[in-house]
Design an enzyme around this catalytic site. Sequence first.
Site, PDB file in Angstrom:
ATOM      1  N   TYR A 161      43.004  32.980  37.788  1.00  0.00           N
ATOM      2  CA  TYR A 161      41.649  32.242  36.987  1.00  0.00           C
ATOM      3  C   TYR A 161      41.421  31.933  36.294  1.00  0.00           C
ATOM      4  CZ  TYR A 161      36.609  31.477  36.517  1.00  0.00           C
ATOM      5  OH  TYR A 161      35.635  31.603  35.930  1.00  0.00           O
TER       6      TYR A 161
ATOM      7  N   ASN B 120      27.455  35.194  32.854  1.00  0.00           N
ATOM      8  CA  ASN B 120      25.897  35.211  33.229  1.00  0.00           C
ATOM      9  C   ASN B 120      25.808  36.274  33.955  1.00  0.00           C
ATOM     10  OD1 ASN B 120      25.242  31.208  33.557  1.00  0.00           O
ATOM     11  ND2 ASN B 120      27.247  32.304  32.039  1.00  0.00           N
TER      12      ASN B 120
ATOM     13  N   TYR C 267      35.992  49.626  36.548  1.00  0.00           N
ATOM     14  CA  TYR C 267      37.073  49.801  35.980  1.00  0.00           C
ATOM     15  C   TYR C 267      37.549  50.336  34.301  1.00  0.00           C
ATOM     16  CZ  TYR C 267      36.465  45.738  39.420  1.00  0.00           C
ATOM     17  OH  TYR C 267      36.392  45.351  40.433  1.00  0.00           O
TER      18      TYR C 267
ATOM     19  N   THR D 261      34.802  27.516  31.334  1.00  0.00           N
ATOM     20  CA  THR D 261      34.868  29.656  31.124  1.00  0.00           C
ATOM     21  C   THR D 261      35.430  30.008  29.628  1.00  0.00           C
ATOM     22  OG1 THR D 261      35.255  31.601  31.890  1.00  0.00           O
ATOM     23  CG2 THR D 261      36.802  29.849  32.143  1.00  0.00           C
ATOM     24  N   ASP D 262      34.442  30.913  28.741  1.00  0.00           N
ATOM     25  CA  ASP D 262      35.660  31.520  28.201  1.00  0.00           C
ATOM     26  C   ASP D 262      36.591  32.001  28.295  1.00  0.00           C
ATOM     27  OD1 ASP D 262      34.433  33.631  28.963  1.00  0.00           O
ATOM     28  OD2 ASP D 262      33.054  34.723  27.661  1.00  0.00           O
ATOM     29  N   GLU D 263      36.934  32.592  29.262  1.00  0.00           N
ATOM     30  CA  GLU D 263      37.920  33.223  29.948  1.00  0.00           C
ATOM     31  C   GLU D 263      39.623  32.544  29.758  1.00  0.00           C
ATOM     32  OE1 GLU D 263      38.284  35.400  33.239  1.00  0.00           O
ATOM     33  OE2 GLU D 263      35.820  35.649  33.067  1.00  0.00           O
TER      34      GLU D 263
ATOM     35  N   HIS E 207      43.527  43.087  32.435  1.00  0.00           N
ATOM     36  CA  HIS E 207      41.934  43.157  32.660  1.00  0.00           C
ATOM     37  C   HIS E 207      42.142  42.817  31.049  1.00  0.00           C
ATOM     38  CE1 HIS E 207      37.878  45.361  32.540  1.00  0.00           C
ATOM     39  NE2 HIS E 207      38.235  44.131  32.730  1.00  0.00           N
TER      40      HIS E 207
ATOM     41  N   SER F  45      43.237  28.679  36.064  1.00  0.00           N
ATOM     42  CA  SER F  45      43.259  27.696  36.682  1.00  0.00           C
ATOM     43  C   SER F  45      41.947  27.183  36.076  1.00  0.00           C
ATOM     44  CB  SER F  45      43.036  27.573  38.305  1.00  0.00           C
ATOM     45  OG  SER F  45      41.257  28.812  38.342  1.00  0.00           O
ATOM     46  N   LYS F  46      41.003  27.809  35.013  1.00  0.00           N
ATOM     47  CA  LYS F  46      40.468  26.714  34.399  1.00  0.00           C
ATOM     48  C   LYS F  46      40.899  25.910  33.380  1.00  0.00           C
ATOM     49  CE  LYS F  46      36.293  26.485  35.152  1.00  0.00           C
ATOM     50  NZ  LYS F  46      35.464  26.406  36.186  1.00  0.00           N
TER      51      LYS F  46
HETATM   52  P1  NAD Z   1      30.089  31.153  42.825  1.00  0.00           P
HETATM   53  O1  NAD Z   1      31.717  30.989  42.712  1.00  0.00           O
HETATM   54  O2  NAD Z   1      29.069  31.627  42.667  1.00  0.00           O
HETATM   55  O3  NAD Z   1      29.970  29.358  42.707  1.00  0.00           O
HETATM   56  C1  NAD Z   1      31.141  28.674  43.248  1.00  0.00           C
HETATM   57  C2  NAD Z   1      29.822  27.359  44.123  1.00  0.00           C
HETATM   58  O4  NAD Z   1      31.480  26.764  44.013  1.00  0.00           O
HETATM   59  C3  NAD Z   1      30.158  28.073  45.372  1.00  0.00           C
HETATM   60  O5  NAD Z   1      28.797  27.241  46.472  1.00  0.00           O
HETATM   61  C4  NAD Z   1      31.168  27.607  46.340  1.00  0.00           C
HETATM   62  O6  NAD Z   1      30.829  27.204  47.788  1.00  0.00           O
HETATM   63  C5  NAD Z   1      31.543  25.941  45.419  1.00  0.00           C
HETATM   64  N1  NAD Z   1      32.960  25.444  46.189  1.00  0.00           N
HETATM   65  C6  NAD Z   1      33.531  26.825  45.538  1.00  0.00           C
HETATM   66  N2  NAD Z   1      35.170  26.025  46.600  1.00  0.00           N
HETATM   67  C7  NAD Z   1      34.982  24.808  46.503  1.00  0.00           C
HETATM   68  C8  NAD Z   1      35.380  23.645  46.739  1.00  0.00           C
HETATM   69  N3  NAD Z   1      37.203  23.371  46.842  1.00  0.00           N
HETATM   70  N4  NAD Z   1      34.749  22.639  47.214  1.00  0.00           N
HETATM   71  C9  NAD Z   1      33.373  22.538  46.719  1.00  0.00           C
HETATM   72  N5  NAD Z   1      32.475  23.429  46.667  1.00  0.00           N
HETATM   73  C10 NAD Z   1      33.171  24.391  46.337  1.00  0.00           C
HETATM   74  O7  NAD Z   1      30.485  30.373  40.651  1.00  0.00           O
HETATM   75  P2  NAD Z   1      29.428  30.855  39.346  1.00  0.00           P
HETATM   76  O8  NAD Z   1      29.362  32.016  38.684  1.00  0.00           O
HETATM   77  O9  NAD Z   1      27.946  30.268  40.091  1.00  0.00           O
HETATM   78  O10 NAD Z   1      30.463  29.306  38.183  1.00  0.00           O
HETATM   79  C11 NAD Z   1      29.957  28.427  38.520  1.00  0.00           C
HETATM   80  C12 NAD Z   1      31.325  27.923  37.636  1.00  0.00           C
HETATM   81  O11 NAD Z   1      30.710  28.095  36.248  1.00  0.00           O
HETATM   82  C13 NAD Z   1      32.195  27.967  37.902  1.00  0.00           C
HETATM   83  O12 NAD Z   1      33.061  26.805  37.276  1.00  0.00           O
HETATM   84  C14 NAD Z   1      32.886  29.089  36.717  1.00  0.00           C
HETATM   85  O13 NAD Z   1      34.031  28.462  36.733  1.00  0.00           O
HETATM   86  C15 NAD Z   1      31.527  28.710  35.470  1.00  0.00           C
HETATM   87  N6  NAD Z   1      31.353  29.859  34.816  1.00  0.00           N
HETATM   88  C16 NAD Z   1      31.005  30.484  35.576  1.00  0.00           C
HETATM   89  C17 NAD Z   1      30.639  31.832  34.575  1.00  0.00           C
HETATM   90  C18 NAD Z   1      29.262  32.530  35.416  1.00  0.00           C
HETATM   91  O14 NAD Z   1      29.730  34.515  34.656  1.00  0.00           O
HETATM   92  N7  NAD Z   1      29.694  33.448  36.659  1.00  0.00           N
HETATM   93  C19 NAD Z   1      30.456  31.708  32.618  1.00  0.00           C
HETATM   94  C20 NAD Z   1      30.741  30.848  33.047  1.00  0.00           C
HETATM   95  C21 NAD Z   1      31.932  29.727  33.575  1.00  0.00           C
HETATM   96  O1  DAU Z   2      33.547  34.941  30.701  1.00  0.00           O
HETATM   97  C1  DAU Z   2      32.976  34.410  31.903  1.00  0.00           C
HETATM   98  C2  DAU Z   2      33.498  34.636  33.433  1.00  0.00           C
HETATM   99  O2  DAU Z   2      31.797  35.606  33.288  1.00  0.00           O
HETATM  100  C3  DAU Z   2      33.093  33.524  34.911  1.00  0.00           C
HETATM  101  O3  DAU Z   2      34.124  33.053  34.233  1.00  0.00           O
HETATM  102  C4  DAU Z   2      33.604  34.090  35.650  1.00  0.00           C
HETATM  103  O4  DAU Z   2      33.706  33.440  36.757  1.00  0.00           O
HETATM  104  C5  DAU Z   2      32.614  35.672  36.283  1.00  0.00           C
HETATM  105  O5  DAU Z   2      33.239  36.476  37.378  1.00  0.00           O
HETATM  106  C6  DAU Z   2      32.602  36.745  35.304  1.00  0.00           C
HETATM  107  O6  DAU Z   2      33.983  37.179  35.032  1.00  0.00           O
HETATM  108  P1  DAU Z   2      34.536  38.803  34.408  1.00  0.00           P
HETATM  109  O7  DAU Z   2      35.330  39.106  35.315  1.00  0.00           O
HETATM  110  O8  DAU Z   2      34.007  38.980  33.319  1.00  0.00           O
HETATM  111  O9  DAU Z   2      32.763  38.944  35.562  1.00  0.00           O
HETATM  112  P2  DAU Z   2      32.814  40.357  36.565  1.00  0.00           P
HETATM  113  O10 DAU Z   2      31.140  40.719  36.851  1.00  0.00           O
HETATM  114  O11 DAU Z   2      34.066  40.901  37.170  1.00  0.00           O
HETATM  115  O12 DAU Z   2      33.426  41.255  36.122  1.00  0.00           O
HETATM  116  C7  DAU Z   2      32.638  42.090  34.641  1.00  0.00           C
HETATM  117  C8  DAU Z   2      33.902  43.095  33.881  1.00  0.00           C
HETATM  118  O13 DAU Z   2      33.056  44.184  34.536  1.00  0.00           O
HETATM  119  C9  DAU Z   2      34.819  43.273  33.703  1.00  0.00           C
HETATM  120  O14 DAU Z   2      35.012  44.127  32.341  1.00  0.00           O
HETATM  121  C10 DAU Z   2      35.241  43.664  35.005  1.00  0.00           C
HETATM  122  C11 DAU Z   2      34.403  45.309  35.427  1.00  0.00           C
HETATM  123  N1  DAU Z   2      33.856  45.472  36.606  1.00  0.00           N
HETATM  124  C12 DAU Z   2      33.579  43.850  37.742  1.00  0.00           C
HETATM  125  C13 DAU Z   2      33.031  45.182  38.302  1.00  0.00           C
HETATM  126  C14 DAU Z   2      32.800  43.638  39.195  1.00  0.00           C
HETATM  127  C15 DAU Z   2      34.028  46.692  36.557  1.00  0.00           C
HETATM  128  O15 DAU Z   2      33.991  47.531  35.824  1.00  0.00           O
HETATM  129  N2  DAU Z   2      33.700  46.971  38.185  1.00  0.00           N
HETATM  130  C16 DAU Z   2      33.635  46.134  39.098  1.00  0.00           C
HETATM  131  O16 DAU Z   2      32.946  46.811  40.467  1.00  0.00           O
END
Ligand code: NAD
Ligand code: DAU
Length: 351
Positions: A157, A187, A214, A132-134, A291, A160-161
Amino acid sequence: MKQTILITGGAGFIGSHVVRLFVNKYPEYHIINLDALTYAGNLENLTDLDQSPNYTFIKADIRDAEAIDALFEKYPITGVCHLAAESHVDRSIAEPMAFITTNIIGTVNLLNAARKAWTGNFEGKRFYHISTDEVYGSLGSEGFFVETTPYDPRSPYSASKASSDHLVRAYFHTYGLPVVITNCSNNYGQNQFPEKLIPLAINNIKHMKPIPVYGKGENIRDWLYVIDHARAIDLVFHKGNNGETYNIGGFNEWTNISLIHVLCEIMDRKMNRPPGTSASLITYVKDRAGHDLRYAIDATKIQKELGWEPSLQFAEGLEKTVDWYLDNEEWMDRITTGKYQAYYEQQYHKR
Ligand code: NAD
Ligand code: DAU
């Protein structure tokens, strides 16, 4: 070439799009989807693949080193796309430990298993870690994250990444494991668990519930359509260079509040409600602890070196996303009632 590819976290949001793309695009590959089916894993995301001959689902936990080793002994795995993770920042603030065990130890278990299985023959093998970019921390109003930006994670989070990224690179430098890493921005799209901003807001607006914003809503995120991320993962898996990192982003920055206003306008139109109805639900709530203010990716490297481009403009992607959630009420209802977790029992224990 015939390949056996292990995709972890394939029942989650991004993973399910990656599994579908690989299963359909590469019928000659055997795709193994390993997922523990935590609260975020939902096999209903992949029902269309149930009959695909080149697809196998395995319920296992990456924290279980023996199970992971056994999988590498059973199947001739040539590549790993590692997406399994605890992924929600707010959960990491409330309960960090699952993030440490899954994101760090789980990743090391996979690295160890691949190293054992592949030692002496890294030719044609690939361990692809999706990050992730975080990990880069928080930007002010200027600048972008590039691949060489120093790591500065600020939530459990992202820390850990970041740890898992360091370990993946350490296995490249120490053992020569053929690894590649990508760091992607936020995404959005279909099948995202409704704890994340966009699906949560769509669902709340639909039910005329408050939209929790937030702080002042001024935090900035860079949004990418999930299928464009899956396309980038396909490209990096096949064409990326070992030991390299590629940033992936949408060139698409929004403050949370502006994004919510756009969503509100779309929802008023789709729900045939008077303009302003959805916006009246906006409710400012206590800010997330620590945040991060702004994330912004410079994705020039993957554009120039691998020829990747996002395919969708945000307006089009958001419309498609809203349409999908409104057309798939049952998917959302089954998640919000918890019924989706029964799918595995029905589908797999009957066999
Ligand atoms: P998600 O939470 O939707 O899915 C995570 C999946 O991993 C789930 O199906 C869950 O059951 C599985 N999982 C969790 N713990 C596990 C374990 N111990 N063993 C096996 N499976 C396990 O997550 P996502 O949003 O699809 O993200 C997928 C990956 O992409 C993550 O590594 C995340 O850090 C990265 N990522 C996400 C975003 C985003 O915007 N969502 C952006 C950049 C990178
Ligand atoms: O940047 C990549 C990351 O994007 C991924 O690595 C993470 O897995 C993914 O969850 C996401 O993290 P964010 O914290 O940016 O996503 P989230 O949807 O939780 O929040 C997006 C923004 O919106 C953030 O600034 C917090 C804010 N927010 C979020 C929620 C859930 C609110 O204002 N209200 C809310 O209820």
